[in-house]
Design an enzyme around this catalytic site. Sequence first.
Site, mmCIF file in Angstrom:
data_model
loop_
_atom_site.group_PDB
_atom_site.id
_atom_site.type_symbol
_atom_site.label_atom_id
_atom_site.label_comp_id
_atom_site.label_asym_id
_atom_site.label_seq_id
_atom_site.Cartn_x
_atom_site.Cartn_y
_atom_site.Cartn_z
ATOM 1 N N SER A 125 0.828 -1.207 0.000
ATOM 2 C CA SER A 125 0.000 0.000 0.000
ATOM 3 C C SER A 125 0.860 1.253 0.000
ATOM 4 C CB SER A 125 -0.874 -0.029 1.259
ATOM 5 O OG SER A 125 -1.476 1.220 1.473
ATOM 6 N N TYR A 150 -2.375 -1.461 10.877
ATOM 7 C CA TYR A 150 -2.602 -1.922 9.500
ATOM 8 C C TYR A 150 -1.418 -1.548 8.615
ATOM 9 C CZ TYR A 150 -3.815 -1.642 4.648
ATOM 10 O OH TYR A 150 -3.753 -1.755 3.287
ATOM 11 N N LYS A 154 1.801 -3.838 6.549
ATOM 12 C CA LYS A 154 2.252 -3.780 5.146
ATOM 13 C C LYS A 154 3.765 -3.568 5.085
ATOM 14 C CE LYS A 154 -1.605 -4.727 3.348
ATOM 15 N NZ LYS A 154 -1.779 -6.037 2.689
#
Length: 337
Positions: A125, A150, A154
């Site tokens: 991302s 979150y 990544k």
Amino acid sequence: MKIVVTGGLGFIGSHTVVELQNQGFEVIALDNLSNSSVTVLEGIERITGKKPVFEQIDLREKAAVQDFFQRHKDVSGVIHFAASKAVGESVENPLLYYENNINALVYVLQSLAALPQAHFIFSSSCTVYGQAKQMPITEDASVQPAISPYGNTKQIGEEIITDTAKVTGINAILLRYFNPIGSHPTAEIGELPLGVPQNLVPFITQTAIGLREKLSVFGDDYPTPDGTAIRDYIHVVDLAKAHVVALQRLLQQKNTEKVETFNLGTGTGSSVLEVIKTFEKVSGKPLNYQIVGRREGDITEAYANTDKANTVLGWKAESTLEEALASAWKWEQRIRS
Ligand code: WQD
């Protein structure tokens, strides 16, 4: 050629299964159905004429992952989408995010490393860049400390893959998505947000259809031309096609490094107000919205420099913001009818 797509019934996963099948790949879709539905298989079948093989597997169960790959030693590659992606939820429940996004990744890599064809594509991302200093963002922009668990999963995920590729047969491509939106133009598959959507476009379409009373625009005091924040919204079908091109690059051994990273965006930034205006134009519906304060953790702007994906992968986003929003609206109308 057999390709495993984890999270294959999810939003981006399902669109990628369609593009893989369109290119003649044999797909095995894995999903634990925590944020998707088996009915997606029928949507894929209506588009491509073929239902992918599906196994309901929870990748947090190491034995289940090992068992799956024992039974499928002939897979040529894995495209790994399976993960949780709600930023706010990750702050509330970090261990859920570390378990879902890290444990599962480790188990898949352990099994994949033992296979003769260890090709791996990872959903990363643009969140790894934080608020980048320069726009548009190139792949060599520095990775910033994550502001949510979150985002951290990544970053850690990218590091786990890079460390593993150094000492195993794994070749990987990390794809850093900007803001994926829209649905398949047939409206047979699309995004199915659980509960109240956190992302802009599903919130817009749910407001337009009458499920939400009004859209809150988070901040109009950013240092941007109209004061609202800028993002790079990319049509999910364009994004899905990039995965097929990336996979082909690995299969044809065209990769020049064991781990390569590409930005996937359109290269164009749009403000929240521009998205709203464009949505009103393509849908013919005025949108009820109000300006409220900024959302915590949001950045001012992020849009991609896509030169590397354009020249090295030979891929370019083709759809306009209008087309992407029109497809999102068509899907919303379809699922509510
Ligand atoms: C876009 C813009 C909001 C909702 C998130 C993740 C990121 C990523 C993509 C993965 C922002 C504004 C939103 C609303 C609003 N990757 N907005 N009202 O925050 O750019 O990125 O999704 O999964 O990791 O953080 O996307 O769609 O939430 O917001 O004004 O009700 O719309 O402030 O400027 P974001 P988003």
